[in-house]
Design an enzyme around this catalytic site. Structure first.
Site, PDB file in Angstrom:
ATOM      1  N   SER A  43       7.994  -9.495  40.253  1.00  0.00           N
ATOM      2  CA  SER A  43       7.047  -8.614  40.384  1.00  0.00           C
ATOM      3  C   SER A  43       5.468  -9.149  40.516  1.00  0.00           C
ATOM      4  O   SER A  43       5.328 -10.351  39.373  1.00  0.00           O
ATOM      5  CB  SER A  43       7.177  -7.491  39.600  1.00  0.00           C
ATOM      6  OG  SER A  43       6.140  -6.542  39.583  1.00  0.00           O
ATOM      7  N   ALA A  54       3.556 -26.492  25.787  1.00  0.00           N
ATOM      8  CA  ALA A  54       3.950 -27.884  25.344  1.00  0.00           C
ATOM      9  C   ALA A  54       5.761 -27.851  25.787  1.00  0.00           C
ATOM     10  O   ALA A  54       6.335 -27.058  25.658  1.00  0.00           O
ATOM     11  CB  ALA A  54       3.521 -28.124  23.931  1.00  0.00           C
ATOM     12  N   LYS A  82       1.758 -35.718  25.956  1.00  0.00           N
ATOM     13  CA  LYS A  82       1.950 -35.372  24.597  1.00  0.00           C
ATOM     14  C   LYS A  82       2.901 -36.323  23.768  1.00  0.00           C
ATOM     15  O   LYS A  82       4.177 -36.557  24.504  1.00  0.00           O
ATOM     16  CB  LYS A  82       2.703 -34.007  24.448  1.00  0.00           C
ATOM     17  CG  LYS A  82       3.268 -33.707  23.106  1.00  0.00           C
ATOM     18  CD  LYS A  82       4.074 -32.347  23.045  1.00  0.00           C
ATOM     19  CE  LYS A  82       4.999 -32.094  21.970  1.00  0.00           C
ATOM     20  NZ  LYS A  82       5.682 -30.745  21.931  1.00  0.00           N
ATOM     21  N   LEU A 339      13.922 -16.797  27.952  1.00  0.00           N
ATOM     22  CA  LEU A 339      13.709 -15.723  27.070  1.00  0.00           C
ATOM     23  C   LEU A 339      14.740 -14.655  26.921  1.00  0.00           C
ATOM     24  O   LEU A 339      14.867 -14.084  25.912  1.00  0.00           O
ATOM     25  CB  LEU A 339      12.399 -15.246  27.140  1.00  0.00           C
ATOM     26  CG  LEU A 339      11.200 -16.493  26.927  1.00  0.00           C
ATOM     27  CD1 LEU A 339       9.841 -15.256  27.185  1.00  0.00           C
ATOM     28  CD2 LEU A 339      11.184 -16.897  25.566  1.00  0.00           C
TER      29      LEU A 339
END
Length: 504
Positions: A43, A54, A82, A339
């Site tokens: 969407s 990171a 990093k 997630l």
């Protein structure tokens, strides 16, 4: 058998999880000349979360495997390098100095008798020197503001292993551009209805059409839009051990004269910790905290007080996080990645690693339309192991603290009670060095015994060792470590020089 071949896969949700998965599967199927359509539905109205920005160092291997040019990738995502994480204030101050230690990515092996970690412990280097300072190159590099690259480093290579600080929104856009160019079908639409039958998704109805598929991959973030439609009671909370379930994220302009640092900073506050991640054009920062102890307003005020009144803020975002994982990552023809499958607070920047792992495991498990239960269970079990390993590693950061200035930190010391296996290991590590055999690290784990030692000894959890040492041999060993570090500084570039090549 022909009818049992997978013909189409629909990924719902964009962001890093959606586009990394789409790119990986599309790359795999085209390389193997399999005619499988990969479609991504996202969407335009839903923003990308992008909490941490990171990565761990292994994400380089994903980008390289996808054939992406490193310089193009980094220049289009405001990225910096990093080499690790600097932890501050995770223990009580010592001699009026804030406690700090560095967790690098490198794993260096020095011979000559005992291993380097044992040698450092036995030689009483702990009397005034940090463990990372005595055992790794990266710690020396950052003292000189040097990054991981030499003047002649090729893409995805450096003098030490490294990850990135990267703009999550721009990364998603970059991956989308590359994935679509490689053949992924991109549908901009909002899902309005999910049609299911016996824990299988038949189709999704959107404001831009109806889509059927052999498999649906849920990359809808914390909402878990697809997986929740085909499963109930499918969540294991980790908040008993890891209570930081909220975050307030802030983007701010750099203070005057500040240059991007080649490491992430994680500074402990009253009820959690603050990340600071330096991009080219701004700093991403945020407070990960226990929402049962602080209100959103209190957390934002504490964060901004920490950052200083002179800070110029660009954007503030409050985030409710779900800390835990699925009991089943694969239900019917629906698979979670990112997630939607689980989340452990972003302390060690493992979000993209878990996406990479999920996509990689799909390539070996997603072999036909009618996948046996044993294959689904195998995928879920491997993902569960990864989350459980990561949970244990993150709890380690909290449970060996000596901070007791707030109820949060007092409770943090007891968090090991929710990780019985870690509690047993810590009892052992009081009397012996932490080694690989203690962990039997699975192939799905991101961290091994060397990572554990950087946390244990950085937090001054030392074993009692009573072994005879050859002092001359020890001095020779540490002279070689020092020489290696000096050589690395000599041949590496400053972080800023490396960035100038990328972004000018």
């Amino acid at each position: 058998m022909e009818n049992n071949k997978t013909k189409s896969i629909t990924i719902v949700g964009g962001g890093s999880s959606g586009w990394m998965t789409a790119m990986y599967l599309n790359h795999l199927y085209r390389k193997e000349k399999q005619n499988i359509k990969v479609r991504l539905v996202e969407s335009a109205d839903i923003g990308i979360l992008g909490v941490g920005e990171a990565t761990v160092h292994s994400i380089r291997f994903f980008f390289a495997a996808m054939g992406l040019d490193e310089q193009e990738l980094l220049s289009e995502t405001q990225a910096t390098y990093k080499t690790g994480i600097m932890f501050r204030n995770w223990m009580k101050p010592q001699q009026d100095k804030v406690h700090e230690y560095f967790h690098p990515f490198e794993q260096i092996k020095f011979g000559n008798g005992f291993d380097l970690s044992t040698s450092w412990l036995l030689s009483q280097k702990l009397s005034g020197q940090r463990y990372d300072e005595g055992t790794c190159i990266s710690s020396e590099l950052i003292k000189h503001q040097h990054g991981p690259k030499t003047a002649n480093s090729k893409g995805y290579t450096g003098i030490v292993p490294y990850g990135y600080h990267i703009d999550a929104n721009q990364l998603a856009r970059f991956l989308r551009k590359k994935a679509v160019a490689a053949g992924v079908e991109h549908i901009e639409a909002t899902v309005e209805k999910i049609n299911t039958n016996n824990q299988n998704i038949i189709s999704i109805e959107t404001d831009n059409g109806v889509f059927e598929s052999d498999y649906f991959i849920d990359c809808t973030g914390f909402k878990g839009l697809l997986i929740n439609a085909v499963s109930e009671d499918n969540w294991v909370s980790y908040e008993d051990a890891l209570p930081c379930n909220k975050a307030v994220a802030v983007q701010r302009k750099y203070p005057a004269e500040q240059q991007p640092k080649p490491y992430t900073e994680a500074t402990a506050l009253s009820n959690g910790w603050v990340w600071q991640i330096d991009l080219i054009n701004r700093q991403g920062t945020g407070y990960v905290y226990d929402g049962n102890r602080l209100s959103k307003e209190e957390a934002e005020a504490e964060l901004k007080s920490f950052l200083g009144s002179e800070s110029e803020f660009i954007k503030t975002l409050h985030i409710d996080m779900q800390i835990g994982r699925r009991k089943r990552f694969w239900v019917g023809n629906c698979i979670t990645v990112g997630l939607s499958g689980g989340f452990i607070e972003p302390l060690e920047s493992t979000g993209l690693h878990l996406i990479n792992l999920g996509a990689r495991l799909l390539s070996t498990h997603l072999t036909q339309v009618s996948v046996p239960d044993a294959i689904q269970e195998s995928y879920s079990e491997l993902m569960i192991n990864a989350y459980e390993d990561l949970k244990q590693f993150i709890v380690l950061h909290y449970c060996i603290t000596d901070r007791d200035d707030t109820e949060f930190w007092q409770a943090a010391q007891r968090s090991v009670e929710h990780c019985p296996a870690l509690k047993r290991k810590l009892a052992i590590w009081k009397y012996k060095i932490c080694e690989y055999a203690d962990l039997q690290t699975a192939s799905t784990s991101c961290f091994n015994d060397e990572n554990y030692r950087f946390i244990l000894y950085g937090m001054q959890y030392y074993p009692e060792l009573h072994l005879d040492i050859d002092k001359a041999q020890m001095e020779t060993l540490f002279d070689s470590v020092k020489a290696r570090c000096q050589q690395a500084v000599q041949y590496s570039e400053t972080h800023q020089d490396s960035l100038d090549k990328l972004h000018n």
